[in-house]
Motif scaffolding. Structure first.
Motif, PDB file in Angstrom:
ATOM      1  N   PHE A 211       0.855  -1.187   0.000  1.00 42.31           N
ATOM      2  CA  PHE A 211       0.000   0.000   0.000  1.00 42.31           C
ATOM      3  C   PHE A 211       0.894   1.242   0.000  1.00 42.31           C
ATOM      4  O   PHE A 211       1.686   1.455   0.921  1.00 42.31           O
ATOM      5  N   ASP A 212       0.736   2.034  -1.061  1.00 39.65           N
ATOM      6  CA  ASP A 212       1.572   3.225  -1.254  1.00 39.65           C
ATOM      7  C   ASP A 212       0.773   4.513  -1.051  1.00 39.65           C
ATOM      8  O   ASP A 212       1.252   5.602  -1.348  1.00 39.65           O
ATOM      9  N   ASN A 213      -0.441   4.396  -0.534  1.00 40.51           N
ATOM     10  CA  ASN A 213      -1.274   5.577  -0.273  1.00 40.51           C
ATOM     11  C   ASN A 213      -0.952   6.130   1.118  1.00 40.51           C
ATOM     12  O   ASN A 213      -1.794   6.182   2.014  1.00 40.51           O
ATOM     13  N   THR A 214       0.305   6.554   1.244  1.00 39.30           N
ATOM     14  CA  THR A 214       0.848   6.927   2.555  1.00 39.30           C
ATOM     15  C   THR A 214       0.622   8.387   2.932  1.00 39.30           C
ATOM     16  O   THR A 214       0.757   8.740   4.106  1.00 39.30           O
ATOM     17  N   ALA A 215       0.296   9.248   1.968  1.00 39.22           N
ATOM     18  CA  ALA A 215       0.233  10.686   2.248  1.00 39.22           C
ATOM     19  C   ALA A 215      -0.822  11.038   3.282  1.00 39.22           C
ATOM     20  O   ALA A 215      -0.670  12.013   4.024  1.00 39.22           O
ATOM     21  N   SER A 216      -1.893  10.247   3.328  1.00 38.30           N
ATOM     22  CA  SER A 216      -2.979  10.524   4.275  1.00 38.30           C
ATOM     23  C   SER A 216      -2.968   9.578   5.469  1.00 38.30           C
ATOM     24  O   SER A 216      -3.840   9.658   6.329  1.00 38.30           O
ATOM     25  N   GLY A 217      -2.010   8.660   5.506  1.00 39.41           N
ATOM     26  CA  GLY A 217      -1.971   7.672   6.570  1.00 39.41           C
ATOM     27  C   GLY A 217      -2.849   6.471   6.298  1.00 39.41           C
ATOM     28  O   GLY A 217      -2.961   5.565   7.134  1.00 39.41           O
ATOM     29  N   ALA A 218      -3.471   6.426   5.107  1.00 42.12           N
ATOM     30  CA  ALA A 218      -4.393   5.325   4.786  1.00 42.12           C
ATOM     31  C   ALA A 218      -3.672   4.009   4.573  1.00 42.12           C
ATOM     32  O   ALA A 218      -4.273   2.944   4.737  1.00 42.12           O
ATOM     33  N   ALA A 219      -2.399   4.048   4.200  1.00 40.49           N
ATOM     34  CA  ALA A 219      -1.677   2.820   3.837  1.00 40.49           C
ATOM     35  C   ALA A 219      -1.678   1.802   4.971  1.00 40.49           C
ATOM     36  O   ALA A 219      -2.016   0.631   4.768  1.00 40.49           O
ATOM     37  N   ILE A 220      -1.291   2.226   6.151  1.00 40.43           N
ATOM     38  CA  ILE A 220      -1.228   1.297   7.285  1.00 40.43           C
ATOM     39  C   ILE A 220      -2.614   0.756   7.621  1.00 40.43           C
ATOM     40  O   ILE A 220      -2.791  -0.441   7.866  1.00 40.43           O
ATOM     41  N   GLU A 221      -3.610   1.630   7.610  1.00 43.69           N
ATOM     42  CA  GLU A 221      -4.971   1.190   7.921  1.00 43.69           C
ATOM     43  C   GLU A 221      -5.446   0.155   6.905  1.00 43.69           C
ATOM     44  O   GLU A 221      -6.030  -0.876   7.273  1.00 43.69           O
ATOM     45  N   ASN A 222      -5.213   0.432   5.612  1.00 38.75           N
ATOM     46  CA  ASN A 222      -5.621  -0.515   4.573  1.00 38.75           C
ATOM     47  C   ASN A 222      -4.847  -1.818   4.669  1.00 38.75           C
ATOM     48  O   ASN A 222      -5.406  -2.911   4.474  1.00 38.75           O
TER      49      ASN A 222
END
Length: 231
Positions: A211-222
């Motif tokens: 998961f590379d959607n790290t800018a919003s912090g979503a990566a870890i959650e996803n």
């Protein structure tokens, strides 16, 4: 078992309770996940001692996927890569047995050229025999000649979302490496549970999902959602 990971190991406060309270950020992350994708190597070189320290911070089964420097992909554009690629592999070899796949992300302007790509892949395989994955971003790579060259050198195509070249439907077999950048807003948007399940179903049993959607912090959650999904 597939590796579920994020790009980097930053832990947002919203899910901090899922991780140990003490230790370095990497050590806390590695207590939950089995791998991580290192993108900083794309921008700058790291000392061997940095890789050694990282390797010592994680459990034995943990693996690092490492991004190939932009000097090779964006500046040299896959031409005359022998020297810089050899240096890169020598540096990341400090990870020892914890070195995982090498990720080759190409610029959107780089068209498929069989001669240049063939020379580059031959040079890479002369130095590195492990898992090598590629994320092209020009449509000319979605062709039978490109597929044949990748197969010749044992290089796996990345299933990326959003997909500038090869959508998920173009992968007849489970993907060895999935990179989820966030959609519709790249690097920011979070994925729904249904989308996460869908990508998980497309992942090879020995594959990676990053998961590379790290800018919003979503990566870890996803990534936690995918980790928690029923087998």
């Amino acid at each position: 078992m597939p590796v579920i990971a994020t790009a980097g190991w930053s832990i947002p406060k919203g899910v901090a309770q899922r991780f140990p309270e003490t230790g370095s950020g990497l050590a806390r992350y590695a207590a939950v996940f089995d791998g991580v994708e290192v993108n900083s190597t794309f921008y700058r070189r790291h000392q061997a001692t940095t890789f050694e320290r990282w390797a010592q911070s994680v459990p034995d089964g943990f693996r690092f996927a490492v991004k190939i420097p932009r000097e090779i992909t964006h500046e040299r554009r896959l031409r005359a890569v022998d020297g810089p690629f050899g240096t890169f592999v020598e540096e990341v070899s400090a990870l020892g047995g914890k070195l995982g796949p090498l990720l080759c992300q190409l610029p959107p302007s780089l068209r498929f050229d069989a001669a240049d790509a063939g020379d580059a892949f031959a040079a890479m395989r002369k130095t590195f025999a492990g898992v090598l994955v590629i994320e092209p971003r020009h449509r000319s790579w979605a062709t039978p000649p490109a597929d044949a060259l990748l197969a010749r050198y044992g290089i796996d195509r990345v299933l990326a979302d959003p997909a500038p070249v090869s959508p998920a439907e173009d992968f007849p077999e489970p993907a060895r490496y999935i990179r989820l950048h966030g959609a519709p807003r790249m690097y920011h948007s979070s994925y729904s549970n249904a989308e996460i399940q869908s990508f998980g179903d497309r992942l090879a049993v020995d594959g990676w999902c990053v998961f590379d959607n790290t800018a919003s912090g979503a990566a870890i959650e996803n990534a936690l959602t995918m980790l928690d999904r029923p087998a």
